[in-house]
Motif scaffolding. Structure first.
Motif, PDB file in Angstrom:
ATOM      1  N   TYR A 193     -15.191   3.458  -7.147  1.00 37.53           N
ATOM      2  CA  TYR A 193     -14.273   2.832  -8.087  1.00 37.53           C
ATOM      3  C   TYR A 193     -14.862   2.855  -9.495  1.00 37.53           C
ATOM      4  O   TYR A 193     -16.084   2.973  -9.683  1.00 37.53           O
ATOM      5  CB  TYR A 193     -13.980   1.392  -7.670  1.00 37.53           C
ATOM      6  N   GLN A 218      -8.968  -1.377   1.384  1.00 37.13           N
ATOM      7  CA  GLN A 218      -9.217  -2.734   0.896  1.00 37.13           C
ATOM      8  C   GLN A 218      -8.162  -3.697   1.419  1.00 37.13           C
ATOM      9  O   GLN A 218      -8.474  -4.844   1.788  1.00 37.13           O
ATOM     10  CB  GLN A 218      -9.236  -2.747  -0.631  1.00 37.13           C
ATOM     11  N   HIS A 219      -6.925  -3.245   1.466  1.00 35.14           N
ATOM     12  CA  HIS A 219      -5.866  -4.111   1.978  1.00 35.14           C
ATOM     13  C   HIS A 219      -5.940  -4.261   3.493  1.00 35.14           C
ATOM     14  O   HIS A 219      -5.465  -5.272   4.033  1.00 35.14           O
ATOM     15  CB  HIS A 219      -4.492  -3.598   1.529  1.00 35.14           C
ATOM     16  N   TYR A 273      -6.757  -1.788 -12.173  1.00 35.39           N
ATOM     17  CA  TYR A 273      -7.247  -1.964 -10.799  1.00 35.39           C
ATOM     18  C   TYR A 273      -8.414  -2.939 -10.749  1.00 35.39           C
ATOM     19  O   TYR A 273      -8.462  -3.835  -9.908  1.00 35.39           O
ATOM     20  CB  TYR A 273      -7.665  -0.605 -10.232  1.00 35.39           C
ATOM     21  N   ASN A 274      -9.405  -2.771 -11.634  1.00 39.11           N
ATOM     22  CA  ASN A 274     -10.594  -3.629 -11.606  1.00 39.11           C
ATOM     23  C   ASN A 274     -10.864  -4.342 -12.926  1.00 39.11           C
ATOM     24  O   ASN A 274     -11.282  -5.495 -12.934  1.00 39.11           O
ATOM     25  CB  ASN A 274     -11.833  -2.788 -11.241  1.00 39.11           C
ATOM     26  N   PHE A 331       2.122   1.771  -3.575  1.00 37.61           N
ATOM     27  CA  PHE A 331       1.075   2.330  -4.424  1.00 37.61           C
ATOM     28  C   PHE A 331       1.179   3.856  -4.466  1.00 37.61           C
ATOM     29  O   PHE A 331       1.145   4.467  -5.540  1.00 37.61           O
ATOM     30  CB  PHE A 331      -0.291   1.895  -3.889  1.00 37.61           C
ATOM     31  N   HIS A 367      -7.648   2.152  -1.655  1.00 39.81           N
ATOM     32  CA  HIS A 367      -6.866   0.944  -1.932  1.00 39.81           C
ATOM     33  C   HIS A 367      -6.303   0.375  -0.638  1.00 39.81           C
ATOM     34  O   HIS A 367      -6.366  -0.834  -0.385  1.00 39.81           O
ATOM     35  CB  HIS A 367      -5.748   1.296  -2.910  1.00 39.81           C
ATOM     36  N   GLU A 368      -5.764   1.246   0.220  1.00 40.70           N
ATOM     37  CA  GLU A 368      -5.224   0.758   1.492  1.00 40.70           C
ATOM     38  C   GLU A 368      -6.331   0.201   2.384  1.00 40.70           C
ATOM     39  O   GLU A 368      -6.123  -0.793   3.091  1.00 40.70           O
ATOM     40  CB  GLU A 368      -4.461   1.862   2.214  1.00 40.70           C
ATOM     41  N   THR A 370       0.827  -1.209   0.000  1.00 37.11           N
ATOM     42  CA  THR A 370       0.000   0.000   0.000  1.00 37.11           C
ATOM     43  C   THR A 370       0.859   1.256   0.000  1.00 37.11           C
ATOM     44  O   THR A 370       0.439   2.298  -0.524  1.00 37.11           O
ATOM     45  CB  THR A 370      -0.951  -0.004   1.206  1.00 37.11           C
TER      46      THR A 370
END
Length: 441
Positions: free
Chosen positions: A219, A157-158, A392-393, A68, A154-155, A65
């Motif tokens: 997103y 999600q992690h 990303y997706n 990123f 993003h972080e 992360t």
């Protein structure tokens, strides 16, 4: 740890731009602080656990992360930035092909160097550099703020992955260690019969449109907003509970091939499934392993750690089905986003975590992600962004199913009616549950 410094060099920014940068700076600080809180109870040995390819070590999540922010903001936009170690780009890239070569995913648990102290120093280095960029009064401040916001989500999600990956890793320890001390012995609830609410269906809109009515982050896979038709349907007023699932097990649900999809039956037989992940029987009672250690199964709490295959079989046994994601989103409507989330303890300004286990009595959000029967595919008109960010997706839109609603491992800041997550139908280590739907009439 170096916190982002207060804004000072506002330059010619408008008040709205200054407010935006201030808000993003606060989000960045809160997100990074939550990651520190998540790993605070862990030993260096804990942070190396990688029990399977789907999971990653806590140390890797912390470093990835950070990479990123470094890769997508600092390196391309700050000519004075220098990484503490250029080799980190190889170690901590995940799947961004356009960002360069990557270390093998299933070998992340073998990265003993850099050690935890080095990773935390890397985080502090990037945080300090990013704070300077945020307060520099740059012409591209709005674009940077958007990228920082993406990096924070993003972080988050992690953070969810860190929690569930850790649970899976610790579950292999015969000592069944406790990550978060339980707050007393929770009382078991009563498993009440499920009830359904009727929904008229019709032509509905779904997805995120970015208007003032839907202000906030989303997103790319949640867009564009579009119309879809729903036949009248009914949706259960609560997720499927542990008590419901025990009834399914006692009725022979895991042994009745007629209930299962062909791939699901083959998977269940190959893996020896006869109960949700982390469950076992002890003195005639069902127990489960949680991040609070071994706990008796609460019949009223939502069932968790079941695959799409199991969820589909249970729905068929119940004379029901899984909802589509459009049905779920339409039913959620303007429902307040309240529930059992990862960051529940932050409401009081403290760096504390939520319950980390599903609890009875929740609504449409929190506790457990809910499987839908909808495949994770692009919405009509979807276009991924240019460059590596577009990976990303979009590259995952095949062979997976959508889940809705968030879980006890999801930060509250992630949630909105349009939020989609997705997993393969055999996966169970995430906080995965289900809510039943029926056709009307």
């Amino acid at each position: 740890m170096t916190h982002a410094a207060p804004l000072s060099d506002t330059g010619s920014r408008s008040p709205a731009e200054t407010d935006r940068i201030t808000a993003i700076t606060a989000l960045f600080e809160a997100t990074r602080a939550r990651s520190r809180a998540l790993v605070a109870p862990l030993s260096p040995e804990d942070m190396m656990l990688q029990p399977m390819q789907d999971a990653s070590p806590a140390k890797w999540h912390l470093a990835h992360t950070t990479w990123f922010f470094e890769e997508f903001i600092l390196k391309p936009r700050d000519p004075d930035y220098r990484s503490p170690d250029d080799r980190f780009a190889f170690l901590f890239n995940s799947y961004y092909v356009q960002a360069g070569p990557r270390h093998a995913r299933d070998k992340r648990g073998l990265i003993s160097r850099p050690d935890v102290a080095d990773v935390m120093a890397y985080r502090a280095h990037v945080e300090q550099a990013l704070a300077a960029v945020l307060r520099a009064g740059r012409d591209d401040a709005a674009e940077i703020a958007d990228l920082v916001e993406l990096g924070c989500h993003h972080e988050m999600q992690h953070q969810e992955l860190l929690v569930t990956d850790l649970l899976n890793g610790l579950s292999y320890n015969p000592l069944l260690p406790v990550y978060q001390a339980p707050d007393g012995t929770p009382a078991k609830g009563e498993n009440h019969p499920v009830t359904y609410t009727a929904h008229a269906g019709g032509l509905v809109e779904m997805g995120f449109d970015g208007t003032a009515a839907q202000a906030g982050f989303a997103y790319d896979c949640e867009m564009p907003r579009h119309k879809t038709y729903l036949a009248p349907y009914q949706l259960a007023d609560r997720p499927v509970s542990n008590g419901d699932w025990i009834a399914f097990m006692e009725a022979g649900g895991y042994a009745d091939q007629t209930l299962w999809l062909m791939d699901g039956w083959a998977c269940a037989q190959r893996e020896g499934w006869d109960a949700p992940l982390y469950w076992w029987q002890q003195d005639g009672e069902w127990w489960s392993y949680t991040l609070r250690g071994p706990m008796p199964v609460d019949p009223a709490a939502p069932v968790v750690h079941v695959s799409y295959y199991e969820a589909d079989a249970f729905a068929r046994w119940s004379g029901a089905r899984l909802p589509t994601e459009a049905e779920w989103e339409s039913a959620a409507g303007d429902t307040p986003i309240r529930g059992n989330f990862l960051d529940a303890g932050e409401d009081d300004g403290a760096e504390t975590l939520g319950a980390l286990i599903p609890r009875a009595g929740g609504g449409m959000y929190g506790d457990v992600w809910e499987w839908t029967q909808s495949p994770f595919t692009p919405y009509p008109g979807f276009r991924p962004p240019e460059g590596a960010i577009g990976e990303y997706n979009g590259k995952f839109m095949v062979n997976q199913f959508v889940l809705r609603g968030g879980s006890c491992a999801t930060p509250r800041a992630q949630m909105r009616p349009s939020y989609r997550t997705f997993f393969y139908p055999h996966q169970r280590w995430q906080m995965l549950g289900l809510r039943l739907a029926r056709d009307a009439g």
